[in-house]
Design an enzyme around this catalytic site. Structure first.
Site, PDB file in Angstrom:
ATOM      1  N   MET A 164       0.794  -1.077  -0.048  1.00 26.92           N
ATOM      2  CA  MET A 164      -0.133   0.319  -0.493  1.00 26.92           C
ATOM      3  C   MET A 164       1.054   1.689  -0.323  1.00 26.92           C
ATOM      4  O   MET A 164       1.653   1.457   0.935  1.00 26.92           O
ATOM      5  CB  MET A 164      -0.812  -0.083   1.414  1.00 26.92           C
ATOM      6  CG  MET A 164      -1.673   1.126   1.013  1.00 26.92           C
ATOM      7  SD  MET A 164      -3.232   0.429   2.650  1.00 26.92           S
ATOM      8  CE  MET A 164      -2.003   0.765   3.885  1.00 26.92           C
ATOM      9  N   ARG A 297      -5.571  -1.804   9.454  1.00 32.50           N
ATOM     10  CA  ARG A 297      -6.109  -0.554  11.399  1.00 32.50           C
ATOM     11  C   ARG A 297      -6.856  -2.597  11.915  1.00 32.50           C
ATOM     12  O   ARG A 297      -6.293  -2.410  12.766  1.00 32.50           O
ATOM     13  CB  ARG A 297      -6.985   0.581  11.097  1.00 32.50           C
ATOM     14  CG  ARG A 297      -6.776   1.563  10.534  1.00 32.50           C
ATOM     15  CD  ARG A 297      -7.623   3.096   9.980  1.00 32.50           C
ATOM     16  NE  ARG A 297      -6.339   3.715  10.312  1.00 32.50           N
ATOM     17  CZ  ARG A 297      -7.125   5.067   9.578  1.00 32.50           C
ATOM     18  NH1 ARG A 297      -8.151   4.502   9.316  1.00 32.50           N
ATOM     19  NH2 ARG A 297      -6.613   5.917   9.552  1.00 32.50           N
ATOM     20  N   TYR A 441       1.628   3.439  12.802  1.00 32.31           N
ATOM     21  CA  TYR A 441       1.431   2.955  11.160  1.00 32.31           C
ATOM     22  C   TYR A 441      -0.045   2.597  11.155  1.00 32.31           C
ATOM     23  O   TYR A 441      -0.577   2.519  11.226  1.00 32.31           O
ATOM     24  CB  TYR A 441       2.359   2.408  10.712  1.00 32.31           C
ATOM     25  CG  TYR A 441       2.545   0.387  11.074  1.00 32.31           C
ATOM     26  CD1 TYR A 441       2.116  -0.156  11.826  1.00 32.31           C
ATOM     27  CD2 TYR A 441       3.801   0.100  10.375  1.00 32.31           C
ATOM     28  CE1 TYR A 441       1.990  -1.365  12.434  1.00 32.31           C
ATOM     29  CE2 TYR A 441       3.849  -1.549  11.070  1.00 32.31           C
ATOM     30  CZ  TYR A 441       3.140  -1.758  12.350  1.00 32.31           C
ATOM     31  OH  TYR A 441       3.318  -3.061  12.570  1.00 32.31           O
ATOM     32  N   GLU A 442      -0.338   3.266  10.187  1.00 32.78           N
ATOM     33  CA  GLU A 442      -1.903   2.236   9.513  1.00 32.78           C
ATOM     34  C   GLU A 442      -2.899   3.270  10.523  1.00 32.78           C
ATOM     35  O   GLU A 442      -4.179   3.528  10.561  1.00 32.78           O
ATOM     36  CB  GLU A 442      -2.218   1.345   9.457  1.00 32.78           C
ATOM     37  CG  GLU A 442      -1.556   0.393   8.706  1.00 32.78           C
ATOM     38  CD  GLU A 442      -1.113   0.050   7.635  1.00 32.78           C
ATOM     39  OE1 GLU A 442      -2.037   1.311   6.744  1.00 32.78           O
ATOM     40  OE2 GLU A 442      -0.412   0.260   7.167  1.00 32.78           O
ATOM     41  N   GLY A 443      -2.907   4.871  10.502  1.00 36.38           N
ATOM     42  CA  GLY A 443      -2.867   6.244  11.317  1.00 36.38           C
ATOM     43  C   GLY A 443      -2.580   5.661  12.841  1.00 36.38           C
ATOM     44  O   GLY A 443      -2.902   5.082  13.343  1.00 36.38           O
TER      45      GLY A 443
END
Length: 596
Positions: A164, A297, A441-443
């Site tokens: 991604m 997430r 990571y991933e927000g």
């Protein structure tokens, strides 16, 4: 060196006794997801993760990945590639993918315990197949027919992996600032040029091809996030008929040097006119990105859970063996020169904190996975809609809380070792270092908080919250006279009411000042997580009371729940108080005055 043993008893308890996946799977038509099959999958997953992946955890941390500057090729630590071959041969890559795509067609919730095992056994290794699942979902939901025909099967089978590619050196969360360009070509493809950073598994030696899902801008793209498109850019060029071509103009420019997860390749990826194919509609790439991101997430939340469990296992073992001083209440083991440290209240505090967050968090995370299945496969449209609303609400809570608790639990577990936890010998410091990335990571946690309060509660008018509050009220009403649940019903019901009032208060203040949402977001997120866990602990006690598990297991659930309600749930008081402080306490100080 830390060790890992899959907690199969508690996994089965969460799946079967608390959540009730057997009935749910049957209702959704997953005829192959019987208990016998699920148990066999759990047993084999435990064998693979305990004997193949776990021994490589310290190896990956010590060796890290190697980058060849001349070719851009990345070599993974000793044993990683061979472990991936066993993973693919065992059919793990396509466990929950559709049979049409070459997968085994099992429900998402059936694969979640395997994901937890992988992350607990070897988080760095688990990052390599991690984003293949997000890429698969993006292609299933947004890819064209030919893209699904060409790309899905090798991705699902594990012969190729996915990435991604979102973040750029100058833009992280604010994707409206990205600069990567996509130029249309005569053959229908696009020429992709730009640099992406922090790309997990951007290059490796596991597979011959890697499918990069890349956000970029078309020449006529409007400014901001509304001008972003999504492209699939293979490492080896792939034609619309599936024919493999030349190596694509994409390569790893360097590897990041990180605090933890050393065995995971975190790459700077350079796209220099690489051939790519548009996924979905022009300028609508955020839809595909959110499909990948939401999948990732929930997966990262499980990473925090897995690391917490492994840390707790090792802290428990050490605390039972390590002899230090005598119990304050008197000698507990007179035949030993000192008592094991597990008799000391402060060590118990740390161990019970970990136990309550791990076992409660396991049920919460597994239930979120079941919501994914229900949102797509429930026979009733209203049930699908309700599950989707609750899933959207729970996703930032699961991601943020399980990872924040992962940091807390790995540090508590390390603390149980004293100075021995700080050195590398026992492997505890690696778990603490590895856990730290999961909150980022991933927000980040802050991004999850804004998503929860700003979007899921304020913008969507709390649709998911209403579903959850309804679940709590139904449980409390049905179990008001249950002897095992009686002590938990009143405080749980009170917290649910307080949760609702707190939400309304924030909404009212936000009408006058939009900054109130941002100021309250983190504390609201954590408050929501603690109340959610209280519900799952109350349900766990009721489920254990009628289960066939031994009394020691049932007693463990009761006492862990009592500890949670007495010592962890009160954290909500501090979060509610902080929310009451309002935005002014954060924003009154001029930025230039911070270091005055």
């Amino acid at each position: 060196m830390s060790t890992y043993k899959a907690p199969l008893n508690d996994m089965r308890f969460a799946l079967y006794d608390v959540i009730g996946v057997e009935a749910a799977f049957q209702k959704m038509g997953f005829d192959d997801a019987s208990r016998d099959i699920l148990d066999a999958i759990l047993d084999e997953g435990a064998r693979f993760t305990e004997t193949v992946l776990s021994p490589l955890n310290e190896v990956g941390d010590r060796e890290g990945c190697k980058h060849d500057k001349a070719t851009g090729a990345v070599t993974t630590p000793t044993g990683f590639k061979q472990a991936y071959a066993q993973y693919v041969d065992g059919g793990w890559a396509g466990l929950t993918a559709s049979t049409e795509s070459g997968g085994q067609g099992l429900p998402h919730a059936a694969g979640v315990p395997i994901k937890e095992m992988i992350d607990a056994a070897n988080l760095a290794w688990g990052n390599f197949p991690l984003l293949s699942h997000g890429a698969t979902e993006a292609l299933v939901q947004h890819g064209s027919d030919w893209q699904q025909d060409v790309f899905l099967k090798p991705l699902v089978e594990g012969r190729w992996t996915g990435t991604m590619c979102l973040t750029e050196p100058h833009c992280g969360t604010d994707l409206g600032l990205l600069k990567t360009r996509a130029e249309p070509q005569q053959d229908g493809s696009y020429s992709i040029t730009g640099t992406k950073i922090f790309i997990t598994a951007g290059d490796h030696d596991f597979t011959d091809n890697i499918l990069h899902l890349v956000l970029a801008r078309l020449p006529d793209a409007p400014a901001g996030s509304k001008g972003i498109s999504l492209f699939i850019v293979p490492k080896i060029q792939v034609g619309t008929d599936g024919t493999l071509g030349e190596p694509n103009a994409v390569r790893c420019g360097s590897l990041e040097h990180k605090m933890g997860i050393h065995g995971s390749a975190t790459c700077v990826m350079n796209f220099d006119g690489a051939q790519g194919w548009l996924v979905g509609k022009p300028h609508k790439g955020l839809m595909g990105m959110f499909t990948m991101m939401n999948t990732a997430r929930l997966a990262v939340g499980l990473q925090g859970l897995g690391l917490s469990d492994r840390a707790l296992q090792n802290a428990l073992r050490y605390s039972r063996d390590r002899l230090q001083m005598r119990a304050l209440s008197g000698t507990q083991f007179p035949d030993k020169p000192a008592d094991p440290i597990i008799v000391h209240p402060d060590v118990r505090r740390m161990l019970l904190t970990c136990k309550s967050l791990v076992e409660g968090g396991r049920v919460m995370g597994y239930h979120a996975a079941l919501l994914v299945d229900l949102a797509h496969n429930a026979p009733d449209a209203a049930e699908r809609e309700q599950a989707d609303a609750l899933l959207g609400f729970m996703t930032p809570i699961v991601k943020a809380c399980l990872t924040e608790w992962g940091v807390e639990c790995t540090y508590h577990a390390l603390q149980c070792f004293g100075g021995h936890g700080y050195i590398a010998e026992h492997g505890m410091e690696q778990l603490a270092r590895d856990a730290r990335i999961t909150t980022l990571y991933e927000g980040t946690t802050g991004i999850q908080a804004l998503d929860l309060l700003g979007r899921k509660v304020m913008q969507l008018q709390g649709a998911g919250l209403r579903v959850f509050l309804g679940m709590i009220e139904q449980f409390c009403s049905e179990n008001a006279s249950h002897p095992a649940a009686a002590e938990f019903i009143a405080p749980l019901r009170a917290k649910a009411g307080e949760w609702q009032q707190l939400t309304m208060q924030i909404g009212q203040r936000a009408v006058a000042n939009a900054d109130e949402v941002g100021a309250a977001a983190y504390d609201y997120l954590m408050y929501s997580g603690y109340v959610s866990l209280a519900y799952w602990w109350a349900r766990s006690v009721v489920a254990s009371d009628t289960s066939a598990y031994p009394e020691a297991f049932r007693a463990g659930k009761r006492e862990a729940a009592r500890f949670y309600f007495a010592r962890i749930l009160p954290r909500t008081l501090a979060h509610a108080s902080a929310i009451g402080g309002g935005a002014a306490t954060l924003l009154a100080l001029d930025a230039e005055a911070f270091d005055a």
